[in-house]
Design a protein around this motif. Structure first.
Motif, PDB file in Angstrom:
ATOM      1  N   GLN A  36       0.839  -1.192   0.000  1.00  0.00           N
ATOM      2  CA  GLN A  36       0.000   0.000   0.000  1.00  0.00           C
ATOM      3  C   GLN A  36       0.879   1.250   0.000  1.00  0.00           C
ATOM      4  O   GLN A  36       1.815   1.348   0.769  1.00  0.00           O
ATOM      5  N   PRO A  37       0.575   2.141  -0.861  1.00  0.00           N
ATOM      6  CA  PRO A  37       1.413   3.374  -0.917  1.00  0.00           C
ATOM      7  C   PRO A  37       1.187   4.245   0.316  1.00  0.00           C
ATOM      8  O   PRO A  37       0.080   4.395   0.771  1.00  0.00           O
ATOM      9  N   GLN A  38       2.277   4.834   0.876  1.00  0.00           N
ATOM     10  CA  GLN A  38       2.208   5.753   2.018  1.00  0.00           C
ATOM     11  C   GLN A  38       2.466   7.186   1.546  1.00  0.00           C
ATOM     12  O   GLN A  38       2.840   7.408   0.412  1.00  0.00           O
ATOM     13  N   GLN A  43       3.736  13.474   5.841  1.00  0.00           N
ATOM     14  CA  GLN A  43       4.254  13.309   7.206  1.00  0.00           C
ATOM     15  C   GLN A  43       5.416  14.262   7.473  1.00  0.00           C
ATOM     16  O   GLN A  43       5.507  14.880   8.528  1.00  0.00           O
ATOM     17  N   GLU A  44       6.324  14.368   6.503  1.00  0.00           N
ATOM     18  CA  GLU A  44       7.447  15.271   6.682  1.00  0.00           C
ATOM     19  C   GLU A  44       6.971  16.711   6.834  1.00  0.00           C
ATOM     20  O   GLU A  44       7.470  17.466   7.677  1.00  0.00           O
ATOM     21  N   LEU A  45       5.983  17.085   6.009  1.00  0.00           N
ATOM     22  CA  LEU A  45       5.440  18.452   6.133  1.00  0.00           C
ATOM     23  C   LEU A  45       4.804  18.666   7.495  1.00  0.00           C
ATOM     24  O   LEU A  45       4.966  19.731   8.117  1.00  0.00           O
ATOM     25  N   HIS A  46       4.094  17.669   7.959  1.00  0.00           N
ATOM     26  CA  HIS A  46       3.448  17.782   9.268  1.00  0.00           C
ATOM     27  C   HIS A  46       4.489  17.939  10.384  1.00  0.00           C
ATOM     28  O   HIS A  46       4.344  18.780  11.292  1.00  0.00           O
TER      29      HIS A  46
END
Length: 335
Positions: A36-38, A43-46
């Protein structure tokens, strides 16, 4: 639920070859076992947003703390300046009052000396009693001034101690608040952020220590100035007391000399009066005696005497001894 079993793959294998070597678990369809693609970019932006928010919050807290410290320091400096101005004004007023009182006392003393010189012959005892009372009042006034100065110095010392204690308490409260804030921040921040915050806190502590040292130096300088002022005031008081004592001693000696001169004059006058009275009495007695003798001689001359009686009268006639400064009168005997 998918499990990838990579069996005996080389160190660097492309993704397509790795998919061939994956084994499917029984009972799981192929579509579910597909990777499944993540969303790593999200996440890095968050994470970056969270870090930026935390950094901005840390900076805002640091800026707020610096502003609060600056405001508190400015307020304390303003209060110290006001207190110093009030103290200097009070000291100037006290010095002016002392000078006025001294000038008034000197004027009163000069007037009193003139009155004493004019009325010394008639009111020696009364003037001496008044001088004693005035000297006692001056001593009481000097003691009262010394007590006032000592109480003012004690109040200044107590105020200075209270200021130091309040500053120490404020520093202690600031340190406690900083510790609490640092603990709360450490609970919500990662290891990297903790390192950054520790560096910021160290810088802040160094600045705070420097500020404390500068404040302590300023307080030490203020204390030295106050001590010098107190020493100058004490020296002036000692000089004034010595001058007053010397002046009082000189006045006392002058009074004693004047009293001795007056006593000697009185004694000499009394002795002169006694001698004059004694001389007058002796002279009056001698004059009376001479008058009586002259009358007796006249009576004897007027009476006729027999030759024998005349001779006896001549023999019985008393011999007059002239007094000093008088000429003896000679009377011829009747023939």
């Amino acid at each position: 639920p998918c499990q990838k079993m990579l069996s005996e793959l080389p160190v660097e294998v492309p993704l397509e070859d790795a998919k061939k070597h994956t084994t499917l678990v029984k009972g799981v369809p192929e579509q579910e076992c597909e990777p499944q693609p993540q969303e790593p970019q999200q996440q890095e932006l968050h994470v970056e947003q969270q870090q930026q928010q935390q950094e901005s919050q840390v900076q805002e807290l640091h800026v707020d703390q610096q502003q609060q410290q600056q405001e508190s320091q400015e307020q304390e400096l303003h209060v110290d300046q006001q207190q110093q101005q009030q103290e200097s004004q009070e000291q100037e007023l006290h010095v002016d009052q002392q000078q006025q009182q001294e000038s008034q006392e000197q004027d009163l003393h000069v007037d009193h000396q003139q009155q004493q010189q004019e009325s010394q012959e008639q009111e020696l005892h009364v003037d001496h009693h008044q001088q004693q009372q005035e000297s006692q009042e001056q001593e009481l006034h000097v003691d009262h001034q010394q007590q006032q100065q000592e109480s003012q110095e004690q109040e200044l010392h107590v105020d200075h101690q209270q200021q130091q204690e309040s500053q120490v308490q404020e520093l202690h409260v600031d340190q406690q608040q900083q510790q609490q804030e640092s603990q709360e921040q450490e609970l919500h921040v990662d290891h990297q952020q903790q390192q950054q915050e520790s560096q910021v806190q160290e810088l802040h502590v160094d600045q705070h220590q420097q500020q404390q040292e500068s404040q302590e130096q300023e307080l030490h300088v203020d204390q030295q100035q106050q001590e010098l002022q107190v020493q100058e005031v004490q020296q002036q008081q000692q000089q004034q007391q010595e001058q007053q004592e010397d002046h009082q001693k000189a006045e006392h000696l002058e009074q004693e000399e004047a009293q001795r001169e007056q006593q000697l004059k009185g004694q000499l006058e009394q002795e002169k009066k006694g001698v004059d009275q004694h001389l007058d009495q002796e002279l009056t007695k001698r004059d009376e005696h001479l008058e009586k003798k002259g009358e007796q001689l006249l009576e004897q001359q007027e009476k006729p005497l027999e030759p024998a009686e005349q001779q006896e009268g001549q023999l019985k006639q008393p011999v007059l001894i002239p007094a000093p400064g008088q000429v003896q009168e000679t009377h011829p005997s009747p023939t």
